[in-house]
Design an enzyme around this catalytic site. Structure first.
Site, PDB file in Angstrom:
ATOM      1  N   ASN A   1       7.921  -7.827   2.564  1.00 37.44           N
ATOM      2  CA  ASN A   1       8.503  -6.267   2.608  1.00 37.44           C
ATOM      3  C   ASN A   1       7.700  -5.568   3.793  1.00 37.44           C
ATOM      4  OD1 ASN A   1       9.024  -3.340   1.510  1.00 37.44           O
ATOM      5  ND2 ASN A   1       6.721  -3.470   1.700  1.00 37.44           N
TER       6      ASN A   1
ATOM      7  N   THR B   1       0.885  -1.345   0.099  1.00 36.08           N
ATOM      8  CA  THR B   1       0.054  -0.054   0.024  1.00 36.08           C
ATOM      9  C   THR B   1       0.676   1.302   0.041  1.00 36.08           C
ATOM     10  OG1 THR B   1      -0.194  -0.247   2.192  1.00 36.08           O
ATOM     11  CG2 THR B   1      -2.034  -1.181   1.188  1.00 36.08           C
TER      12      THR B   1
ATOM     13  N   PHE C   1       8.169   5.531   5.906  1.00 36.19           N
ATOM     14  CA  PHE C   1       8.913   4.816   6.998  1.00 36.19           C
ATOM     15  C   PHE C   1       8.854   5.972   8.065  1.00 36.19           C
ATOM     16  CE2 PHE C   1      12.822   3.761   8.839  1.00 36.19           C
ATOM     17  CZ  PHE C   1      12.772   2.650   9.227  1.00 36.19           C
TER      18      PHE C   1
ATOM     19  N   TYR D   1      14.477  -1.920  16.553  1.00 33.48           N
ATOM     20  CA  TYR D   1      14.229  -2.022  15.353  1.00 33.48           C
ATOM     21  C   TYR D   1      15.346  -2.793  14.751  1.00 33.48           C
ATOM     22  CZ  TYR D   1      13.735  -0.722  10.428  1.00 33.48           C
ATOM     23  OH  TYR D   1      13.877  -0.864   8.771  1.00 33.48           O
TER      24      TYR D   1
ATOM     25  N   ARG E   1      -2.932  -3.645   5.268  1.00 33.37           N
ATOM     26  CA  ARG E   1      -4.054  -3.461   6.065  1.00 33.37           C
ATOM     27  C   ARG E   1      -5.101  -2.402   5.571  1.00 33.37           C
ATOM     28  NH1 ARG E   1      -0.516  -1.844  11.251  1.00 33.37           N
ATOM     29  NH2 ARG E   1       0.402  -0.634   9.450  1.00 33.37           N
TER      30      ARG E   1
ATOM     31  N   PRO F   1      18.432  -1.900   2.459  1.00 30.78           N
ATOM     32  CA  PRO F   1      18.483  -0.583   1.980  1.00 30.78           C
ATOM     33  C   PRO F   1      19.089   0.199   3.274  1.00 30.78           C
ATOM     34  CG  PRO F   1      16.205  -1.491   1.636  1.00 30.78           C
ATOM     35  CD  PRO F   1      17.012  -2.191   2.458  1.00 30.78           C
TER      36      PRO F   1
ATOM     37  N   GLY G   1       5.592   2.858  -0.137  1.00 34.96           N
ATOM     38  CA  GLY G   1       6.741   2.745   0.000  1.00 34.96           C
ATOM     39  C   GLY G   1       7.292   1.553  -0.993  1.00 34.96           C
TER      40      GLY G   1
ATOM     41  N   THR H   1       9.952   7.116   2.103  1.00 35.63           N
ATOM     42  CA  THR H   1       8.772   6.416   2.001  1.00 35.63           C
ATOM     43  C   THR H   1       7.791   7.011   3.048  1.00 35.63           C
ATOM     44  OG1 THR H   1       9.380   4.420   3.219  1.00 35.63           O
ATOM     45  CG2 THR H   1       9.901   4.572   0.959  1.00 35.63           C
TER      46      THR H   1
END
Ligand code: NDP
Ligand code: 8X3
Length: 253
Positions: free
Chosen positions: A87, A11, A190, A153, A34, A183, A13, A188
């Protein structure tokens, strides 16, 4: 040859850019996420623009039963998947570990690690009919080097790195290629997600240098998945030219 591509988190990025890049090559797509409105909107555009078949699956990768039911719902004619792009993922927060928000930790571990595992386990049987099955996992430079406030993370992306290697070993006899794409800073949604909608904080991340774009990663995924059957890229680290390591970015402000 037309392939069937299953992409989680299409949806926005990287996932969305991969969907468009595969569509341009006339492959057919199973796209997931989602946000149902976005999923259907992108599916409509992809069908219209590229005259390809697109199936949408609306589920949360953290929902173990939901992942199973979504994969079980894939119609008979679609149950031969060639490429899985794992992803879907996120960073939530950026604090020293001792100040971290436990809900953020759970979201990252449940999405980036457990979600990737749930999807992979459920999709695995559907890869076995493919002539050249391939799993591409989205790792990160955060899975190679730890940086201040990256703690959980980074740990989830180190886990993706380890799981990618583990999958490659365990699935070897099934002829499944397994690749990690890792990457650096890419613009994006993000950082909007990481900073919980604080658009100024998100914009600051990309100020003063040229970050990667989602299309850069999609182009790499297309190249990696288009190589001959006997060639696999195990791991590809892709950085903006201005970034040498997670916190070593040459910014001109
Ligand atoms: P975006 O926020 O733009 O996209 C994330 C995608 O993941 C969305 O489509 C989102 O869809 C989906 N997603 C998130 N959580 C869930 C969930 N629980 N269930 C299903 N889908 C979910 O970020 P990016 O495109 O940048 O990120 C994609 C991947 O790349 C992530 O794994 C990220 O960690 C990684 N990465 C990103 C980098 C960057 O700098 N941008 C660098 C290195 C790696 P929806 O919200 O609709 O569910
Ligand atoms: C995203 C890149 O450096 O913000 O995975 O962790 S970074």
């Amino acid at each position: 040859m037309q392939k069937t591509i299953f992409i989680t988190g299409a949806t926005s990025g990287f996932g969305k850019a991969c969907a468009y890049a595969f569509a341009m090559d006339h492959h057919r797509l199973i796209i997931t996420g989602r946000r149902l409105d976005r999923l259907e909107k992108e599916a409509g555009i992809l069908r219209e623009k590229y005259s390809i078949e697109v199936l949408t699956l609306n589920f949360d990768v953290r929902d173990r039963k939901g992942v199973q039911l979504a994969v079980e719902s894939i119609p008979a004619g679609w149950r031969n998947i060639d490429i899985l792009v794992n992803n879907a993922g996120l960073a939530a927060g950026s604090d020293p570990l001792q100040d971290g928000n436990i809900d953020d930790w759970e979201a990252m571990i449940d999405t980036n690690v457990k979600g990737l595992l749930y999807v992979t386990k459920n999709i695995f049987p559907l890869l076995l009919q493919s002539e050249c099955p391939h799993i591409v996992n989205l790792g990160s430079i955060a899975g190679k080097e730890v940086y201040p406030n990256g703690n959980v993370y980074c740990a989830t992306k180190f886990a993706v790195d380890a799981l990618t290697r583990g999958m490659r070993i365990d699935m070897l006899s099934h002829g499944i290629k397994v690749t990690q794409v890792a990457p650096g800073a890419a613009e994006t949604e993000f950082s909007q997600v990481r900073f919980k909608g604080d658009m100024n904080a998100a914009a600051d991340v990309y100020k003063g240098f040229t970050p990667l774009q989602a299309e850069d990663i999609a182009a790499a995924v297309i190249w990696i998945t288009g190589l001959p059957a006997h060639v696999n890229i195990n791991d590809m680290v892709i950085m903006p030219t201005a970034q040498a390591s997670p916190r070593n970015i040459h910014k001109i402000l």
